[in-house]
Design a protein around this motif. Structure first.
Motif, mmCIF file in Angstrom:
data_model
loop_
_atom_site.group_PDB
_atom_site.id
_atom_site.type_symbol
_atom_site.label_atom_id
_atom_site.label_comp_id
_atom_site.label_asym_id
_atom_site.label_seq_id
_atom_site.Cartn_x
_atom_site.Cartn_y
_atom_site.Cartn_z
ATOM 1 N N ASN A 271 51.281 34.963 -45.155
ATOM 2 C CA ASN A 271 50.373 35.146 -46.509
ATOM 3 C C ASN A 271 48.500 35.348 -45.881
ATOM 4 O OD1 ASN A 271 47.684 32.830 -48.463
ATOM 5 N ND2 ASN A 271 49.790 34.356 -49.804
ATOM 6 N N ASN A 273 44.713 35.137 -47.085
ATOM 7 C CA ASN A 273 43.427 33.996 -47.770
ATOM 8 C C ASN A 273 42.721 33.793 -47.038
ATOM 9 O OD1 ASN A 273 41.952 32.979 -48.876
ATOM 10 N ND2 ASN A 273 43.215 30.630 -48.521
ATOM 11 N N GLY A 282 46.280 32.784 -50.195
ATOM 12 C CA GLY A 282 45.404 33.566 -50.718
ATOM 13 C C GLY A 282 46.312 34.509 -51.737
ATOM 14 N N ASP A 283 46.192 35.644 -52.646
ATOM 15 C CA ASP A 283 46.421 36.063 -53.247
ATOM 16 C C ASP A 283 47.534 37.223 -53.315
ATOM 17 O OD1 ASP A 283 44.798 34.857 -55.709
ATOM 18 O OD2 ASP A 283 43.652 36.029 -55.054
ATOM 19 N N VAL A 284 47.720 37.781 -51.747
ATOM 20 C CA VAL A 284 48.625 38.772 -51.190
ATOM 21 C C VAL A 284 49.422 38.145 -49.954
ATOM 22 C CG1 VAL A 284 48.645 40.495 -50.308
ATOM 23 C CG2 VAL A 284 46.877 40.554 -51.473
ATOM 24 N N THR A 285 50.757 37.958 -49.971
ATOM 25 C CA THR A 285 51.804 38.055 -49.189
ATOM 26 C C THR A 285 52.358 39.017 -49.069
ATOM 27 O OG1 THR A 285 52.153 35.422 -50.521
ATOM 28 C CG2 THR A 285 53.575 35.529 -49.140
ATOM 29 N N ARG A 308 54.790 31.542 -52.063
ATOM 30 C CA ARG A 308 53.644 30.565 -52.999
ATOM 31 C C ARG A 308 54.550 29.886 -54.545
ATOM 32 N NH1 ARG A 308 50.124 34.876 -55.049
ATOM 33 N NH2 ARG A 308 48.976 33.193 -55.986
ATOM 34 N N GLU A 366 53.078 34.403 -62.332
ATOM 35 C CA GLU A 366 54.180 34.973 -61.714
ATOM 36 C C GLU A 366 54.935 33.786 -61.387
ATOM 37 O OE1 GLU A 366 49.616 36.199 -59.723
ATOM 38 O OE2 GLU A 366 50.687 34.334 -60.658
#
Length: 480
Positions: A271, A273, A282-285, A308, A366
């Protein structure tokens, strides 16, 4: 010419301020005090000539000596220096770093006493904030707290912040009380054993690979957190490396070492962040190896859990909590149910097996994607989910002819939005089941619903987080 009033000379120091306030204690004074209660943060409450002192580590029923650290007009803080008379419920905390770590607050109290206090904490809030009558002939029934047979090793998720030792090696543990100083640890007694073992392996791998931990003050360094998830029923494992940047050097070596040292791992994720924040994810995994999700069960409902996903961290007590929710919902198979704040659909899908139709609403897109996927995973076709604030979506459903027999609310700690409470009173379901993680906001909201024509019938506290001050509860309200 000044038009302001002459307020007289200002005090030059704290001692003069205390004298002007006529306080019975002063900073650095040693006092002896009886402990009459516990705050919602786990501090002992004592009084000196009517003045309240909060004393960390002191327990109800004890007499202690303490050093006053800070005084305010209405209350002050003091440090426990000596136990004059110890509570019969005081025990030696089994965790070696309990006094340093901020994760638990009540390990020095017997588990039976913890459960009794959690019930009383709910009662006190209902009476003080909600102005509700508990007990007696016409009062609300507040049941004894439902605890665990074994209140250790219950957490299925570890979120461990990383740091650097003075010698320059990678460390990881939990924050010291009231700080962001990391206490290095190899075992946490409330974590599942596999979580502890995996974190130990990942720290060692990071040291071998020369990885630097993120530094909150400078914003430099790579590894921020290690997150581990374990499926209690399936045994599946997920490892998430939260990094300060998209590039993970020697990624193949990371994957190879984790796979070699962590039997049963099904998912290894990164992930990203890069924000200067104490928010973990953070927003991206990115999935580095294996699946995007692991699976676990609550009852006989299967759930896909991503890095998440919000998923209750105590699966044993989650079944207890949801079982009580189902009981209070009183479903016969013909009801329409709305699940406000539905998350990934955990309660919705539990209820859908016993209702005609379930509608779930959640503001996090999500989570709704996960809810729909989990419904499909279990072949549940009588549940549908919408993205948005419950107080916005539920009136739309009402206009479309959705008339719920039961509404379940499971809000965050801040409680229900005022407009949601108004919507509930407009919809007039026969029963409302309120799942709460904060007795104070629960009591506030129950007062509104009682004033709007509902009757609080019973409240069941559930201990989801043994050895901490947190208490969940399920409340049944019926329309009068």
């Amino acid at each position: 010419m000044s038009r302001g009033r002459n307020r007289g000379p200002k005090p030059h120091n704290k001692g003069q301020q205390e004298a002007l306030l006529n306080l019975p204690v002063s900073k650095n004074e040693d006092v002896e005090v009886d402990i009459i209660g516990l705050t919602h943060e786990g501090e002992g409450v004592g009084r000196v000539d009517g003045y309240t002192l909060f004393i960390g580590g002191a327990l109800p029923g004890e007499r202690v000596r303490a050093k006053v650290l800070k005084v305010k007009k209405q209350y002050g803080y003091a440090k426990l220096t000596e136990l004059v008379t110890a509570s019969s419920d005081r025990i030696a905390p089994p965790c070696e770093i309990y006094k340093q770590c901020g994760g638990c607050q009540l390990q020095h109290w017997s588990y039976e006493a913890q459960l009794d206090w959690k019930r009383q904490h709910v009662v006190d809030n209902l009476e003080r904030i909600g102005k509700l009558q508990v007990g007696e002939a016409e009062g609300i029934t507040v049941h004894s707290t439902l605890g665990m047979t074994d209140p250790w090793g219950y957490r299925n998720k570890a979120q461990v912040p990383m740091g650097m030792s003075e010698e320059g090696g990678l460390i990881g543990g939990f924050y010291a009380r009231n700080s962001h100083r990391i206490i290095d640890m190899d075992a946490c007694l409330i974590q599942h054993d596999q979580n502890d073992e995996i974190v130990r392996h990942v720290k060692a791998i990071g040291r071998d690979l020369g990885v630097a931990a993120y530094n909150e003050e400078t914003g430099e360094g790579l590894l921020r957190h290690v997150v581990v998830r374990v499926g209690f029923r399936t045994g599946e494992l997920m490892v998430v490396l939260v990094t300060n940047g998209s590039k993970l050097p020697r990624v193949d070596a990371w994957v190879e070492a984790i796979r070699a040292q962590v039997p049963g791992v099904e998912s290894i994720c990164q992930n990203i962040n890069t924000k200067r924040t104490n928010v973990i994810f953070g927003d991206v995994t990115k999935t580095l190896w294996g699946r995007d999700v692991i699976y676990d069960y609550i009852g006989d409902v299967k759930f896909a859990i991503s890095a998440r996903s919000f998923y209750q961290v105590n699966p044993v007590q989650t079944e207890v909590l949801y079982g009580k929710t189902l009981e209070y919902a009183g479903l016969t198979g013909s009801e329409t149910v709305i699940d406000a704040y539905c998350g990934i659909g955990t309660i919705s899908l539990f209820l859908a097996q016993h209702a005609q139709r379930v509608y779930g609403v959640e503001i996090v897109p999500e989570a709704i994607e996960d809810a729909r996927a989990n419904a499909a995973l279990n072949g549940i076709v009588n549940a549908e989910f919408a993205v948005g604030a419950a107080e916005d979506v539920m009136p739309q459903w009402l206009e479309q002819g959705v008339s719920p027999d039961v509404v379940v609310v499971d809000p965050p700690r801040k409680g229900c939005d005022e407009r949601l409470l108004e919507t509930l009173l407009t919809m007039q379901p026969e029963r409302i089941v309120y799942v709460s993680c904060n007795p104070a906001t629960l009591a506030r909201d129950l007062r509104v619903l009682e004033d709007g024509g509902y009757r609080v019938k019973e409240v069941q506290p559930v201990d989801m987080f043994p050895h901490t001050v947190h208490v969940e509860s399920v409340t049944l309200l019926q329309r009068q």
